[in-house]
Design an enzyme around this catalytic site. Structure first.
Site, PDB file in Angstrom:
ATOM      1  CG  ASP A   1      -1.963   1.091   1.174  1.00  0.00           C
ATOM      2  OD1 ASP A   1      -3.067   0.812   0.664  1.00  0.00           O
ATOM      3  OD2 ASP A   1      -1.677   2.214   1.643  1.00  0.00           O
ATOM      4  CB  ILE A   2       1.014   4.220  -2.239  1.00  0.00           C
ATOM      5  CG1 ILE A   2       1.322   3.372  -3.468  1.00  0.00           C
ATOM      6  CG2 ILE A   2       1.799   5.532  -2.288  1.00  0.00           C
ATOM      7  CD1 ILE A   2       0.919   4.015  -4.784  1.00  0.00           C
TER       8      ILE A   2
ATOM      9  CD  GLU B   1      -4.474   4.152  -1.243  1.00  0.00           C
ATOM     10  OE1 GLU B   1      -4.600   4.584  -0.081  1.00  0.00           O
ATOM     11  OE2 GLU B   1      -5.398   4.167  -2.089  1.00  0.00           O
TER      12      GLU B   1
END
Length: 352
Positions: A221-222, A266
């Site tokens: 996950d960003i 994301e």
């Protein structure tokens, strides 16, 4: 995540309906054909019957249809050659009929097994169609005097029918494949989509439970992605997604059995078959490093990107795929809640 897998339970039902409808239609047609006393009339009507069988063997590609077709052909063989025979049945004609029965069974099996190649190759398509249709004529040969010219004419007629259907189906198949490709591909990153992920994750989980593969799952996950969108705009956010997906893809390309997906927003997922914790950890650290090296230039300045990663290996305690997914996701949240920009393997941060 549980809701993400709910659609799977409907697939078996749709598969049953897809199989039941054509088979029911064919059985209804068989009942009608068996009620016909006139051989010439039967041979004329046989076009539709052969067309249906041939079409469904190609399109549905299911082994059960071969067995049912062989059973129906056997019923025809007995009915026409013994129950209705008005001519003397010679050993030669009976042998020909038996050959017809065997050819129906064998050709049906071959058509079903190699349906994709037959559909794509016009010559194979015509050959398979002629063999399949001719075998039905041989099947009832002992009970009637076969009008060869009539039968050849009907075979030609069948070829015209099937060629038209084949052309129409080819166009439909191309459109269908294009649609499936769009469904299974994320439009922004060109990675495999959430839909493709659900199918692959389900298959890999079942294989792991059956002890045929070793399975690991990485979820990424960003970090602070909402802040990126709010500060720099969604176009920059999209650019970040593309850059991160490219960096991940570059670092898994040499791993056999690794599949990368954009599973939402994301968030990305990597399914690793026949990969243990050590390899999954090594891959994750390489990805983390590659993403840390990214630099995004904007009108408002330059900024870097970080990600958080959770790594889980399947254990027998993961009774369902949802439990396995949630365990990996919990490791991701652990990384996010403990400073981000981290890799968590089995609940332990390994890059600090």
């Amino acid at each position: 995540m549980a809701s993400a897998f709910q659609t799977k339970k409907y697939e078996n039902f749709l598969h049953f309906i897809r199989s039941f409808v054509p088979l029911f239609s064919i059985f209804m047609l068989q009942g009608y054909l068996l009620s016909i006393d006139s051989y010439t009339q039967w041979l004329t009507e046989c076009n539709l019957q052969v067309l249906l069988w041939f079409y469904f063997l190609l399109m549905l590609n299911e082994r059960g249809q071969v067995y049912i077709l062989t059973l129906v052909a056997t019923i025809f063989f007995i009915n026409f050659n013994f129950n209705r025979g008005i001519h003397d049945i010679t050993p030669l004609s009976l042998a020909i009929a038996v050959i017809g029965l065997l050819v129906i069974a064998v050709s049906a099996f071959v058509i079903q097994k190699y349906s994709v190649a037959i559909i794509e190759n016009k010559l194979l398509f015509v050959i398979a169609m002629i063999v399949f249709a001719t075998s039905w004529g041989l099947l009832i040969l002992p009970s009637q005097e076969l009008d060869v010219l009539l039968f050849i004419a009907l075979i030609c007629k069948l070829i015209v029918y099937m060629t038209c259907i084949h052309l129409v189906n080819s166009v439909g198949r191309i459109q269908y494949e294009a649609l499936i490709e769009r469904i299974n591909t994320d439009f922004l990153t060109q990675l495999s989509s959430r839909t493709a992920f659900e199918k692959s994750f389900d298959q890999s989980f079942k294989a792991a439970k059956n002890k045929t593969i070793q399975l690991a799952f990485i979820i990424l996950d960003i970090d602070n992605f909402k802040l990126v969108n709010d500060t720099y705009g969604h176009l920059i956010g999209d650019a970040v997604l593309k850059e991160v997906s490219h960096a991940i893809r570059e670092n898994i390309v040499n791993y056999k059995g690794a599949e990368l997906f954009r599973i939402g927003g994301e968030e990305f997922g990597i399914i690793l078959e026949n990969t243990d914790y050590a390899e999954a950890q090594k891959m994750s650290l390489n990805i983390l490093k590659a993403v840390n090296e990214l630099s995004v230039n904007t009108d408002k300045g330059t900024f870097g990107v970080t990600i958080s990663i959770g790594v889980a290996e399947w254990h027998e305690k993961d009774k369902t795929k949802e439990m396995f997914y949630n365990r990996a996701e919990s490791y991701l949240y652990f990384a996010k809640n403990n400073g981000k920009n981290a890799v968590t393997v089995d609940g332990v941060i390994v890059n600090r």
